[in-house]
Scaffold this motif. Structure first.
Motif, PDB file in Angstrom:
ATOM      1  N   LYS A  11      -8.478   7.543  -7.535  1.00  0.00           N
ATOM      2  CA  LYS A  11      -7.024   7.463  -7.481  1.00  0.00           C
ATOM      3  C   LYS A  11      -6.581   7.219  -6.045  1.00  0.00           C
ATOM      4  O   LYS A  11      -7.240   7.661  -5.103  1.00  0.00           O
ATOM      5  N   TYR A  12      -5.460   6.546  -5.888  1.00  0.00           N
ATOM      6  CA  TYR A  12      -4.939   6.266  -4.551  1.00  0.00           C
ATOM      7  C   TYR A  12      -4.620   7.580  -3.838  1.00  0.00           C
ATOM      8  O   TYR A  12      -3.908   8.429  -4.356  1.00  0.00           O
ATOM      9  N   LYS A  13      -5.188   7.722  -2.626  1.00  0.00           N
ATOM     10  CA  LYS A  13      -4.909   8.936  -1.852  1.00  0.00           C
ATOM     11  C   LYS A  13      -3.582   8.749  -1.099  1.00  0.00           C
ATOM     12  O   LYS A  13      -2.987   7.685  -1.131  1.00  0.00           O
ATOM     13  N   SER A  14      -3.179   9.775  -0.409  1.00  0.00           N
ATOM     14  CA  SER A  14      -1.866   9.722   0.249  1.00  0.00           C
ATOM     15  C   SER A  14      -1.840   8.691   1.381  1.00  0.00           C
ATOM     16  O   SER A  14      -2.856   8.390   2.002  1.00  0.00           O
ATOM     17  N   THR A  15      -0.662   8.153   1.631  1.00  0.00           N
ATOM     18  CA  THR A  15      -0.479   7.116   2.644  1.00  0.00           C
ATOM     19  C   THR A  15      -0.122   7.734   3.989  1.00  0.00           C
ATOM     20  O   THR A  15       0.751   8.584   4.068  1.00  0.00           O
ATOM     21  N   GLU A  16      -0.799   7.262   5.019  1.00  0.00           N
ATOM     22  CA  GLU A  16      -0.423   7.654   6.374  1.00  0.00           C
ATOM     23  C   GLU A  16       0.106   6.427   7.104  1.00  0.00           C
ATOM     24  O   GLU A  16      -0.167   5.299   6.723  1.00  0.00           O
ATOM     25  N   PHE A 306       2.143  -2.378   2.084  1.00  0.00           N
ATOM     26  CA  PHE A 306       0.921  -1.576   2.022  1.00  0.00           C
ATOM     27  C   PHE A 306      -0.062  -2.162   1.021  1.00  0.00           C
ATOM     28  O   PHE A 306       0.329  -2.719   0.001  1.00  0.00           O
ATOM     29  N   HIS A 307      -1.351  -1.991   1.333  1.00  0.00           N
ATOM     30  CA  HIS A 307      -2.406  -2.446   0.432  1.00  0.00           C
ATOM     31  C   HIS A 307      -2.404  -1.578  -0.832  1.00  0.00           C
ATOM     32  O   HIS A 307      -2.219  -0.372  -0.755  1.00  0.00           O
ATOM     33  N   PRO A 311      -5.901   3.081   1.266  1.00  0.00           N
ATOM     34  CA  PRO A 311      -4.769   3.855   1.775  1.00  0.00           C
ATOM     35  C   PRO A 311      -4.450   3.482   3.221  1.00  0.00           C
ATOM     36  O   PRO A 311      -5.361   3.286   4.033  1.00  0.00           O
ATOM     37  N   SER A 312      -3.163   3.351   3.500  1.00  0.00           N
ATOM     38  CA  SER A 312      -2.664   3.182   4.863  1.00  0.00           C
ATOM     39  C   SER A 312      -2.976   1.832   5.518  1.00  0.00           C
ATOM     40  O   SER A 312      -2.759   1.668   6.712  1.00  0.00           O
ATOM     41  N   LEU A 313      -3.487   0.869   4.756  1.00  0.00           N
ATOM     42  CA  LEU A 313      -3.672  -0.484   5.311  1.00  0.00           C
ATOM     43  C   LEU A 313      -2.374  -1.265   5.080  1.00  0.00           C
ATOM     44  O   LEU A 313      -1.866  -1.309   3.966  1.00  0.00           O
ATOM     45  N   ILE A 323       0.672 -13.154  11.186  1.00  0.00           N
ATOM     46  CA  ILE A 323       0.438 -12.091  10.206  1.00  0.00           C
ATOM     47  C   ILE A 323      -0.480 -11.080  10.863  1.00  0.00           C
ATOM     48  O   ILE A 323      -1.476 -11.456  11.484  1.00  0.00           O
ATOM     49  N   LYS A 324      -0.134  -9.809  10.752  1.00  0.00           N
ATOM     50  CA  LYS A 324      -0.967  -8.773  11.363  1.00  0.00           C
ATOM     51  C   LYS A 324      -1.357  -7.731  10.309  1.00  0.00           C
ATOM     52  O   LYS A 324      -0.580  -7.439   9.412  1.00  0.00           O
ATOM     53  N   ILE A 325      -2.572  -7.207  10.484  1.00  0.00           N
ATOM     54  CA  ILE A 325      -3.080  -6.159   9.596  1.00  0.00           C
ATOM     55  C   ILE A 325      -3.292  -4.898  10.433  1.00  0.00           C
ATOM     56  O   ILE A 325      -3.907  -4.952  11.490  1.00  0.00           O
ATOM     57  N   TRP A 326      -2.778  -3.777   9.916  1.00  0.00           N
ATOM     58  CA  TRP A 326      -2.795  -2.503  10.637  1.00  0.00           C
ATOM     59  C   TRP A 326      -3.449  -1.417   9.799  1.00  0.00           C
ATOM     60  O   TRP A 326      -3.386  -1.441   8.586  1.00  0.00           O
ATOM     61  N   GLN A 327      -4.051  -0.442  10.492  1.00  0.00           N
ATOM     62  CA  GLN A 327      -4.562   0.727   9.774  1.00  0.00           C
ATOM     63  C   GLN A 327      -4.500   1.971  10.656  1.00  0.00           C
ATOM     64  O   GLN A 327      -4.704   1.887  11.843  1.00  0.00           O
TER      65      GLN A 327
END
Length: 327
Positions: A11-16, A306-307, A311-313, A323-327
């Protein structure tokens, strides 16, 4: 993608809030209007982008940051592009007034059609994967069926332009945001429609005198947000009579006439938006407070998404074509 595999069964975990830049992808030569992660979980390393440079690109935005394919089927700016639910096709529309459904593998057009107006919004029906809505510089929104390449239904409003389209859960109703704001009335800024009958359910949802460039649905609760040109996001019930929540207002970012997108995190705890000053704003959905801002781009940031699995991507895009990708 090896990075996504471990997350597919769980399951999807929490987003930071993402902190560091992973990739900067700058193959577009014009502003990027829209980005979308592939909806098929196993293929969600792929990111779709539509640009003013007349092209659509698909990127490996998880493992390598490389452009996998470029599609050049439009003769003007591509304003809207969406993955099909199977992830094998891309629906696109632009300022050349044409619609294309492109096979991702071969790059061939499965379906093409000329419309009478420049296209600015496309959305697939949430449960009927062959049907989509198309709106733009016209008083009409049209429902199309890919199988017959024909228009199923026409939704007419006394407006000049549709800015965004949002299906409500199950797809029986949908919302359109329009440019219909005059000095004496803000009726018709957001219109609710019955999908089957093409009847208007309500055109008195938002009473402020601002246009709403984008709409976004909460993944778990029956609410949606509207991005407004008043530099705030307003929260509404997604059930009739679609009342505004006057206690919550998400403000601090700037819109300034850009079609700045907004979106909830997959767990529904965060609301993220771009800003015309290039920043990304993260709001606590429940308190409507800003948790953090990210100085992401030099030019207007028009989308931050968000992905769906990792999570958090986060993917962001801007008016300079990056285009930028962050984590």
């Amino acid at each position: 993608s090896e990075l996504i595999k471990p997350y597919l069964g769980s399951k999807y975990k929490s987003t930071e809030v993402p902190k560091s830049l992973i990739f900067c992808m700058s193959k577009h030569s014009g502003p990027v209007n829209e980005i979308q992660w592939c909806p098929v979980r196993e293929q969600s390393h792929m990111l779709l982008s539509a640009s003013m440079d007349r092209t659509i690109k698909v990127w490996d935005a998880v493992d390598t940051g490389c452009c996998l394919k470029t599609y050049s089927c439009h003769s003007c700016a591509v304003r809207a592009a969406r993955w099909s639910s199977c992830g094998r096709r891309i629906l696109s529309g632009g300022f050349d007034s044409t619609l294309h459904l492109t096979d991702v593998e071969t790059g061939k057009q499965i379906f093409s059609s000329k419309t009478e107006f420049r296209i600015s919004a496309l959305k697939f029906h949430p449960t009927e994967s062959n049907i989509f809505l198309c709106g733009g510089f016209s008083p009409e929104v049209k429902a199309w069926d890919i199988r017959t390449s024909k228009v199923l239904r026409v939704y007419k409003a006394a407006v000049q332009q549709t800015l965004d389209v949002l299906f409500l859960p199950e797809g029986r109703e949908f919302l359109t945001s329009t440019d219909a704001v005059s000095r004496d009335s803000a009726d018709r800024t957001i219109i609710a429609w019955d999908f089957q009958s093409a009847a208007k359910i309500s055109n008195q949802i938002f009473h402020e005198r601002y246009t709403c460039p984008s709409l976004s649905l909460h993944p778990k609760e029956s609410v949606f947000v509207a991005q407004t040109n008043g530099n705030y996001m307003a929260l509404f019930s997604a059930q009739r009579p679609y009342r505004i929540n006057k206690k919550k207002r998400y403000e601090g970012h700037k819109v300034e006439g850009f079609a700045v997108g907004c979106e909830f995190s997959p767990d529904g705890t965060l609301l993220v938006t771009g800003s015309s000053d290039g920043k990304v704003f993260f709001y606590n959905y429940h308190t409507s407070r800003i948790i953090r801002t990210l100085s992401a781009h030099k030019e207007a940031c028009v989308s931050a998404i968000f992905h769906p699995v990792l999570p958090s991507l986060l993917a962001t895009c801007d008016w300079a074509g990056e285009i930028k990708i962050w984590q």
